[in-house]
Design a protein around this motif. Structure first.
Motif, short mmCIF file in Angstrom:
data_model
loop_
_atom_site.label_atom_id
_atom_site.label_comp_id
_atom_site.label_asym_id
_atom_site.label_seq_id
_atom_site.Cartn_x
_atom_site.Cartn_y
_atom_site.Cartn_z
N TYR A 165 49.68 45.35 27.74
CA TYR A 165 48.97 44.33 26.95
C TYR A 165 49.88 43.15 26.61
N ARG A 166 51.09 43.41 26.09
CA ARG A 166 51.98 42.30 25.76
C ARG A 166 52.39 41.49 26.99
N PRO A 167 52.63 42.11 28.15
CA PRO A 167 52.91 41.27 29.34
C PRO A 167 51.76 40.35 29.72
N VAL A 168 50.51 40.84 29.64
CA VAL A 168 49.41 39.96 30.01
C VAL A 168 49.21 38.88 28.93
N TYR A 169 49.48 39.20 27.68
CA TYR A 169 49.40 38.19 26.63
C TYR A 169 50.45 37.10 26.86
N LYS A 170 51.67 37.52 27.18
CA LYS A 170 52.73 36.56 27.46
C LYS A 170 52.44 35.77 28.73
N ALA A 171 51.83 36.41 29.73
CA ALA A 171 51.50 35.71 30.97
C ALA A 171 50.48 34.61 30.71
N PHE A 172 49.47 34.87 29.90
CA PHE A 172 48.50 33.83 29.57
C PHE A 172 49.11 32.75 28.68
N ARG A 173 50.04 33.13 27.83
CA ARG A 173 50.63 32.16 26.90
C ARG A 173 51.60 31.22 27.59
N ASP A 201 52.18 31.21 31.12
CA ASP A 201 51.92 31.06 32.56
C ASP A 201 53.11 31.58 33.36
N SER A 202 53.56 32.79 33.01
CA SER A 202 54.74 33.38 33.62
C SER A 202 54.33 34.27 34.80
N SER A 203 54.88 33.96 35.98
CA SER A 203 54.59 34.77 37.16
C SER A 203 55.18 36.17 37.03
N PHE A 204 56.37 36.25 36.45
CA PHE A 204 56.99 37.56 36.29
C PHE A 204 56.17 38.45 35.36
N SER A 205 55.64 37.90 34.28
CA SER A 205 54.80 38.69 33.37
C SER A 205 53.52 39.14 34.06
N PHE A 206 52.96 38.29 34.92
CA PHE A 206 51.76 38.70 35.66
C PHE A 206 52.08 39.87 36.60
N PHE A 207 53.18 39.79 37.33
CA PHE A 207 53.53 40.87 38.24
C PHE A 207 53.82 42.16 37.49
N HIS A 265 43.33 39.08 37.88
CA HIS A 265 43.86 38.70 39.19
C HIS A 265 43.25 37.39 39.67
N SER A 266 41.95 37.19 39.43
CA SER A 266 41.33 35.93 39.83
C SER A 266 41.90 34.75 39.04
N MET A 267 42.18 34.94 37.77
CA MET A 267 42.79 33.88 36.97
C MET A 267 44.23 33.65 37.40
N TYR A 268 44.90 34.70 37.79
CA TYR A 268 46.28 34.56 38.27
C TYR A 268 46.34 33.72 39.54
N ARG A 269 45.36 33.89 40.42
CA ARG A 269 45.34 33.13 41.66
C ARG A 269 45.11 31.65 41.39
N ARG A 270 44.39 31.32 40.33
CA ARG A 270 44.13 29.92 40.01
C ARG A 270 45.31 29.23 39.33
N THR A 271 46.25 29.99 38.80
CA THR A 271 47.39 29.38 38.11
C THR A 271 48.48 28.89 39.07
N GLY A 272 48.40 29.25 40.34
CA GLY A 272 49.43 28.83 41.28
C GLY A 272 50.70 29.68 41.21
N ALA A 273 50.63 30.85 40.58
CA ALA A 273 51.79 31.71 40.51
C ALA A 273 52.06 32.35 41.86
N SER A 274 53.29 32.76 42.06
CA SER A 274 53.68 33.36 43.33
C SER A 274 54.82 34.35 43.09
N PHE A 275 55.09 35.12 44.12
CA PHE A 275 56.17 36.10 44.02
C PHE A 275 57.53 35.41 43.94
N GLN A 276 57.68 34.26 44.61
CA GLN A 276 58.95 33.52 44.55
C GLN A 276 59.22 33.01 43.14
N LYS A 277 58.18 32.53 42.47
CA LYS A 277 58.35 32.08 41.08
C LYS A 277 58.72 33.25 40.17
N ALA A 278 58.14 34.41 40.43
CA ALA A 278 58.48 35.59 39.63
C ALA A 278 59.95 35.96 39.82
#
Length: 323
Positions: free
Chosen positions: A193-201, A203-209, A276-289
């Motif tokens: 839960y905290r990683p997804v909260y931080k990812a939305f806050r 826009d962290s690719s690492f938190s999404f992964f 996952h659909s919202m993650y794809r719209r943010t432009g995040a990638s594995f390289q950014k993570a």
């Protein structure tokens, strides 16, 4: 007869001893008699006054004694010590305030505990302030899923307790249900839960992964809990069907918990797709993570301290080897 004609009491200059020149010179001098001498006259007369000197006056010493100097030094040290203690207390107070505010610089508000409670809030959470408007709905649903999971785990404990009353061999399920409640309730909050909260806050690719990896494991756990393998500490479908024929009330309780576990599994799959659909719209990638992870590691104080200690040990070993 001429000798008798002279007056024996006549004052002749030759026979008067006071007519001596040395005596007359002294008597005619300007020195005042002792009874007429005024020591307080503005201009002392010549002679005796010329040989008089002013009386000696003892001047007080201006240098302090060693005792006074030591006392002043001790008082100065005490004053400096009090000032240092005051500054140290102020620094401690500010440090505690910063720790309570967390990395965001704001005072933690979660969990919402009373002020008199000895444990203070550990996190700051505000959906309307920190989460973008387009992500608030999904983020709140993840939070509600976590709370629903905690309630389900507690009801699972009660169901396993009822299952334990039917037979002593079912005590394993009751013990494991306590373990799952203590383990999964806080770990699910911290690990997905905290990683997804931080990812939305942020826009962290690492938190999404991190969220995708942990939450996929959580989905698998929800499915296993809904199945209810016997002696695994879960009131799922299999455990409920094995007991409902002998103890209907216990079986009904376990079926209710199995339904709740199934709902957790279904909701987790739906929310995983939405995130996952919202993650794809943010432009995040594995390289950014990877970049975020490397930057976070290299800027970490723990990593810097460990690296400095390793380099120092290597340098000392090389120096000793050369000697």
């Amino acid at each position: 007869m001429s000798e008798f004609d002279t007056n024996p009491f006549a004052d002749t200059a030759s026979e008067n001893p006071f007519n001596d020149p040395s005596v007359t010179q002294v008597t005619k001098s300007n020195i005042e008699p002792v009874d007429q001498y005024n020591p307080f006259s503005a201009q002392p007369s010549d002679g005796l006054a010329a040989h008089t000197t002013s009386p000696a006056v003892l001047q007080p010493s201006t240098e302090p004694s060693p005792q006074v100097t030591a006392a002043a030094a001790q008082a100065n040290l005490l004053r400096q010590q009090e000032e240092l203690e005051r500054k140290a207390a102020e620094l401690d107070r500010r440090e505690h305030e910063l720790q309570s505010r967390g990395p965001t610089g704001k005072e933690n508000n979660w969990p919402p505990l009373p002020k008199f409670f000895p444990i203070k809030p550990c996190f700051y959470q505000d959906f309307s302030e920190e989460i973008p408007p387009e992500c608030q709905r999904v983020c709140k649903m993840m939070y509600y899923l976590w709370m629903f999971n905690c309630v389900t785990l507690f009801l699972n404990l009660l169901a396993c307790l009822a299952f334990f009353t039917t037979a002593s061999s079912n005590g394993v399920d009751f013990g494991l249900s306590i373990l799952w409640l203590i383990l999964f309730a806080p770990c699910s909050f911290l690990c997905w839960y905290r990683p997804v909260y931080k990812a939305f806050r942020t826009d962290s690719s690492f938190s999404f992964f991190l969220f995708f990896f942990v939450f996929f494991c959580q989905v698998v756990i929800f499915i296993i809990q809904s199945i209810g393998i016997p002696h695994w500490g879960n009131s799922g479908w299999l455990s409920a069907f094995t007991i409902i024929s002998e103890h209907r009330a216990v079986g009904i309780i376990m079926i209710i918990v199995a339904i709740l576990f199934t709902l957790c599994a279904v909701m987790s799959v739906i929310l995983l797709k939405m995130v996952h659909s919202m993650y794809r719209r943010t432009g995040a990638s594995f390289q950014k993570a990877q970049q975020e992870f490397s930057q976070g590691v290299f800027t970490s104080k723990t990593f810097q301290t460990a690296a400095a200690g390793t380099a120092s040990s290597a340098a000392q070993g090389a120096f000793q080897a050369n000697n």
